[in-house]
Write an enzyme that holds these catalytic residues in place. Structure first.
Site, short mmCIF file in Angstrom:
data_model
loop_
_atom_site.label_atom_id
_atom_site.label_comp_id
_atom_site.label_asym_id
_atom_site.label_seq_id
_atom_site.Cartn_x
_atom_site.Cartn_y
_atom_site.Cartn_z
N GLU A 1 0.79 -1.22 0.00
CA GLU A 1 0.00 0.00 0.00
C GLU A 1 0.83 1.28 0.00
O GLU A 1 0.74 2.12 0.91
CB GLU A 1 -0.97 0.00 1.19
CG GLU A 1 -1.95 -1.15 1.16
CD GLU A 1 -3.05 -1.03 2.18
OE1 GLU A 1 -4.16 -1.54 1.92
OE2 GLU A 1 -2.82 -0.42 3.25
N GLU B 1 -5.20 -8.43 -0.27
CA GLU B 1 -5.98 -8.18 0.95
C GLU B 1 -7.42 -7.94 0.58
O GLU B 1 -7.72 -7.21 -0.36
CB GLU B 1 -5.50 -6.93 1.71
CG GLU B 1 -4.24 -7.06 2.50
CD GLU B 1 -3.93 -5.78 3.28
OE1 GLU B 1 -4.88 -5.03 3.63
OE2 GLU B 1 -2.74 -5.54 3.54
#
Length: 417
Positions: free
Chosen positions: A133, A317
């Protein structure tokens, strides 16, 4: 730097710190046994840069590297493939003191760190993600300041974005040199929906889409920035940087949680966009709209847009903060999580049915974790963790997911046999 951030009063919702979190470092064998019971073919975990090299440079912690040695060996002995992430937000404070991701030298230090970990684990770990991320780490940390280091630079944060992308590329090169056979990414992506048909809302949405999605997709896949952002990186990009960023990827990892509904702001606002509620949808405990078809939409549209430049997808995720209900017998009934995972897996299957290549789905998360600014309040885990005793207790979703994995394996065995 998350330790530093959490020590400041008012930063973490429940006042907790990540000092112990789930105590995975001491309970890893117990947690791997849970993964084996779950039937998980793969476990995505992060190496802590600060645990391996506390100041980000110089002396290496033998104890830190030894822990990851033991974890990898435990996973392999259980028949579980490690998918190793090198950085999940926890930049060593010493490097942040020197400018963090605004300082190009951090790229060099990360490349050294990647080579160090790759040399230690590369003989047993095939799958790697350099940075998890990067949008969250850079835009929230340096752009609007609600994550550490808390800088509010707005569009001037693109320097941090560029350096994180360059670090991704340098790490990919170092990992392949260490023998890695599968290197990808784990980028946080979200479909962007305008708050209305008003041209101002549509324009704000396109701009934020370029910043949150395009600024990571396009450099990694095409070796360029979105046109609207090109001028912003002119002062930080050097010749050859984009070629370094555009390393061949064996998979493109997506961390997906919810779409974003974007509106324009007024002339006196500091930001050019604001986020409004996605209406008419069930919500997680932390208020995020549950919209599985948005994941399906994003997969299909991104495949159509990037085509040959795009490697197979992996959902690195996906999950939801849903605490569930404790029943009289001690069972935690988290039926809402089962529904969430069912609909999101169906969304992925629908995308695959029209030709999107998806190779994996990693649930966030095995355990109830320390969740950044929210502390221990959100519960994402298939396994309940008592953060006082550290006792683990599988929830109803754990058994459901284990059955799902077993049924999938049986279908695959029957088909391939």
């Amino acid at each position: 730097m998350w330790d530093t951030w959490a020590a400041e009063p008012g930063r973490i919702m429940d006042g907790s710190t990540p000092a112990q979190a789930c105590d995975h470092v001491r309970r890893y064998a117990e947690d791997v046994a849970l993964l084996r019971e779950l039937g998980a073919p793969s476990y995505r975990f992060s190496v802590s840069w600060s645990r391996v090299r506390p100041t980000g440079r110089g002396a290496v912690s033998a104890a830190g590297l030894d822990f990851y040695d033991r974890l990898v060996d435990e996973l392999l002995a259980a028949g579980i493939a490690p998918l190793t992430t090198l950085l999940h937000a926890d930049l060593p404070q010493g490097l942040e003191d020197d400018g963090g991701w605004l300082n190009r030298d951090t790229v060099e230090r990360f490349a050294e760190y990647a080579a160090l970990v790759g040399a230690r684990l590369g003989d047993r770990v095939a799958g790697w993600v350099p940075i998890s991320e990067p949008a969250v780490m850079t835009l929230r940390g340096y752009g609007w300041g609600d994550h550490p280091p808390g800088r509010r630079l707005m569009f001037d944060s693109v320097g941090a974005v560029h350096h994180a992308l360059l670090a991704h590329g340098r790490a990919a090169i170092a990992l392949r040199a260490a023998g890695a056979t599968s290197v990808g990414c784990a980028n946080n992506h979200a479909p962007m929906w305008p708050a209305s048909d008003d041209p101002a809302d549509v324009g704000a949405t396109k701009l934020f889409d370029a910043l949150w999605n395009g600024a990571f997709l396009e450099p990694m896949l095409l070796g360029r920035y979105p046109r609207d952002l090109e001028a912003l990186v002119e002062d930080v990009a050097e010749p050859g940087d984009l070629a370094t960023i555009r390393q061949p990827l064996d998979f493109y990892g997506i961390n997906y949680y919810s779409p974003l509904r974007v509106a324009a702001t007024g002339p006196d606002d500091e930001s050019l966009f604001r986020f409004v509620e996605v209406l008419g949808r069930p919500r997680t405990d932390n208020g995020w709209a549950i919209v599985p078809e948005a994941l399906q939409e994003w997969l299909i549209m991104t495949r159509a847009r990037y085509r040959a430049a795009l490697p197979p997808f992996v959902i690195t995720e996906a999950g939801a903060a849903l605490a569930g209900t404790e029943l009289a017998d001690g069972t935690i009934d988290d039926s809402e999580r089962i529904a969430y995972l069912t609909t999101h897996l169906e969304a992925v299957a629908n995308a695959m049915a029209v030709g999107v290549d998806v190779r994996g789905f990693h649930v966030w998360s095995l355990l109830d974790c320390w969740e950044w600014n929210d502390g221990f309040l959100p519960r994402y885990g298939l396994v309940h963790v008592d953060h006082t005793s550290q006792d683990r207790r599988p929830k109803r979703s754990f058994g459901w997911y284990a059955d799902l994995v077993a049924a999938h394996r049986e279908r695959h065995r029957t088909t391939s046999g």
